[in-house]
Design a protein around this motif. Structure first.
Motif, PDB file in Angstrom:
ATOM      1  N   GLY A   1       0.792  -1.219   0.000  1.00  6.71           N
ATOM      2  CA  GLY A   1       0.000   0.000   0.000  1.00  6.71           C
ATOM      3  C   GLY A   1       0.825   1.270   0.000  1.00  6.71           C
ATOM      4  O   GLY A   1       2.054   1.244   0.116  1.00  6.71           O
ATOM      5  N   ARG A   2       0.110   2.394  -0.102  1.00  5.62           N
ATOM      6  CA  ARG A   2       0.738   3.710  -0.116  1.00  5.62           C
ATOM      7  C   ARG A   2       0.573   4.392   1.246  1.00  5.62           C
ATOM      8  O   ARG A   2      -0.303   4.038   2.024  1.00  5.62           O
ATOM      9  N   THR A   3       1.387   5.387   1.473  1.00  4.23           N
ATOM     10  CA  THR A   3       1.346   6.126   2.727  1.00  4.23           C
ATOM     11  C   THR A   3       0.267   7.210   2.694  1.00  4.23           C
ATOM     12  O   THR A   3      -0.257   7.574   1.640  1.00  4.23           O
ATOM     13  N   PHE A   4      -0.013   7.759   3.868  1.00  2.00           N
ATOM     14  CA  PHE A   4      -0.950   8.873   3.986  1.00  2.00           C
ATOM     15  C   PHE A   4      -0.496  10.057   3.137  1.00  2.00           C
ATOM     16  O   PHE A   4      -1.305  10.673   2.426  1.00  2.00           O
ATOM     17  N   ASP A   5       0.791  10.376   3.184  1.00  2.00           N
ATOM     18  CA  ASP A   5       1.297  11.513   2.407  1.00  2.00           C
ATOM     19  C   ASP A   5       1.129  11.290   0.907  1.00  2.00           C
ATOM     20  O   ASP A   5       0.831  12.236   0.155  1.00  2.00           O
ATOM     21  N   GLU A   6       1.317  10.054   0.454  1.00  2.00           N
ATOM     22  CA  GLU A   6       1.095   9.763  -0.965  1.00  2.00           C
ATOM     23  C   GLU A   6      -0.364  10.003  -1.338  1.00  2.00           C
ATOM     24  O   GLU A   6      -0.664  10.576  -2.391  1.00  2.00           O
TER      25      GLU A   6
ATOM     26  N   SER B   1      -1.148  13.621  -1.822  1.00  2.00           N
ATOM     27  CA  SER B   1      -0.634  14.124  -3.100  1.00  2.00           C
ATOM     28  C   SER B   1      -1.401  13.555  -4.285  1.00  2.00           C
ATOM     29  O   SER B   1      -1.761  14.284  -5.214  1.00  2.00           O
ATOM     30  N   MET B   2      -1.663  12.252  -4.263  1.00  2.47           N
ATOM     31  CA  MET B   2      -2.364  11.603  -5.367  1.00  2.47           C
ATOM     32  C   MET B   2      -3.745  12.196  -5.603  1.00  2.47           C
ATOM     33  O   MET B   2      -4.188  12.366  -6.738  1.00  2.47           O
ATOM     34  N   PHE B   3      -4.427  12.495  -4.514  1.00  4.98           N
ATOM     35  CA  PHE B   3      -5.800  12.972  -4.596  1.00  4.98           C
ATOM     36  C   PHE B   3      -5.921  14.471  -4.391  1.00  4.98           C
ATOM     37  O   PHE B   3      -7.013  15.011  -4.314  1.00  4.98           O
ATOM     38  N   LYS B   4      -4.781  15.147  -4.304  1.00  2.01           N
ATOM     39  CA  LYS B   4      -4.742  16.605  -4.150  1.00  2.01           C
ATOM     40  C   LYS B   4      -5.658  17.041  -3.005  1.00  2.01           C
ATOM     41  O   LYS B   4      -6.518  17.923  -3.154  1.00  2.01           O
ATOM     42  N   LEU B   5      -5.462  16.416  -1.862  1.00  3.64           N
ATOM     43  CA  LEU B   5      -6.277  16.689  -0.683  1.00  3.64           C
ATOM     44  C   LEU B   5      -5.551  17.623   0.272  1.00  3.64           C
ATOM     45  O   LEU B   5      -4.322  17.660   0.314  1.00  3.64           O
TER      46      LEU B   5
ATOM     47  N   LYS C   1      11.071   1.384  -0.644  1.00  2.80           N
ATOM     48  CA  LYS C   1      10.806   0.252   0.246  1.00  2.80           C
ATOM     49  C   LYS C   1      10.481   0.725   1.656  1.00  2.80           C
ATOM     50  O   LYS C   1       9.578   0.185   2.316  1.00  2.80           O
ATOM     51  N   GLN C   2      11.189   1.733   2.145  1.00  3.85           N
ATOM     52  CA  GLN C   2      10.941   2.262   3.483  1.00  3.85           C
ATOM     53  C   GLN C   2       9.524   2.815   3.602  1.00  3.85           C
ATOM     54  O   GLN C   2       8.839   2.587   4.602  1.00  3.85           O
ATOM     55  N   HIS C   3       9.060   3.541   2.580  1.00  6.28           N
ATOM     56  CA  HIS C   3       7.705   4.089   2.590  1.00  6.28           C
ATOM     57  C   HIS C   3       6.653   2.975   2.542  1.00  6.28           C
ATOM     58  O   HIS C   3       5.651   3.033   3.267  1.00  6.28           O
ATOM     59  N   ARG C   4       6.894   1.981   1.703  1.00  5.23           N
ATOM     60  CA  ARG C   4       5.936   0.872   1.604  1.00  5.23           C
ATOM     61  C   ARG C   4       5.903   0.075   2.911  1.00  5.23           C
ATOM     62  O   ARG C   4       4.842  -0.388   3.338  1.00  5.23           O
ATOM     63  N   ASP C   5       7.051  -0.091   3.531  1.00  7.32           N
ATOM     64  CA  ASP C   5       7.134  -0.786   4.821  1.00  7.32           C
ATOM     65  C   ASP C   5       6.345  -0.026   5.877  1.00  7.32           C
ATOM     66  O   ASP C   5       5.578  -0.620   6.648  1.00  7.32           O
TER      67      ASP C   5
END
Length: 230
Positions: free
Chosen positions: A16-21, A24-28, A107-111
């Motif tokens: 999965g993706r992080t909260f920060d991603e 950014s992805m959804f321009k929230l 990898k660190q972000h996905r972890d």
């Protein structure tokens, strides 16, 4: 859902993706989250639910993976992560290395996303609902906003237009205000070929649509989302 529909754990990739991603992805913005009921569908091993709830949102995550225990999913996710990063070493040319500077940073972000998600599943299991599109176990207009990342459009080589239409119709059913879908390309980086046909369908449902370029691009060409306003 019957046990026959439930996928074997071996067939689920739990990354999965992080909260920060997500932001950014959804321009929230954080202001858009506070006080709103939000559905993440499908949510996978993302940490958005864990963090957004801390910021005053009321987020529910749903995914077919949640038929399995969080401990099994975490173990599977760690194995999947190792496998995915090994493959990533040979596929770096297909990605933009701005948001992440290296495979190790990725990898660190996905972890982190996986760990945060699994811990939140353990502590707040009621937030994580097992289901599979195009049929969701939620009430009509239950959520103010629905977010859908890296599923619709991404697998257009195996999920046909009728599936996409039914899935989005179901998202419309459970959503009151808006739906955001990211990205608008498939695994090859090509724009979803029947997007215009899908937009016509949405307009016939009385929705307005907007394609928005976002400040996140990891897979080449995957830098825009579809915003559907009901």
């Amino acid at each position: 859902m019957s046990k026959e529909v439930k996928l074997d754990l071996s067939r689920i990739v739990f990354i999965g993706r992080t909260f920060d991603e997500y932001m950014s992805m959804f321009k929230l913005t954080k202001a858009e989250l506070k006080g709103r009921s939000i559905l993440d569908c499908p949510a996978g091993a993302c940490s958005f639910t864990a963090y957004a709830n801390k910021l005053g949102a009321d987020v529910t995550a749903t995914d077919i993976a949640y038929f399995h225990d969080y401990e099994d999913l975490y173990t599977k996710g760690m194995n999947d992560l190792e496998h995915a990063m090994t493959k990533m070493e040979n596929a770096q040319m297909n990605y933009v290395w701005d948001y992440f500077k290296s495979v190790e940073e990725l990898k660190q972000h996905r972890d982190c996303a996986l760990t945060d998600c699994a811990l939140d599943m353990k502590n707040y299991p009621e937030r994580y609902i097992a289901s599979a599109l195009p049929s969701l176990p939620f009430k009509n207009k239950q959520f103010d906003m629905t977010l859908s990342a890296h599923f619709l459009f991404m697998y257009s080589d195996r999920l046909d237009f009728d599936f996409h239409r039914q899935a989005i119709q179901e998202l419309l059913r459970v959503t009151k205000q808006e739906i955001r879908i990211f990205p608008l390309v498939g695994l090859t980086g090509e724009r979803y070929r029947q997007l215009e046909e899908l937009l016509t369908f949405l307009h016939q449902q009385g929705c307005s649509t907007e394609e928005i370029t976002v400040g996140y691009e990891f897979q080449k060409g995957a830098n825009s989302m579809l915003k559907i306003t009901l």
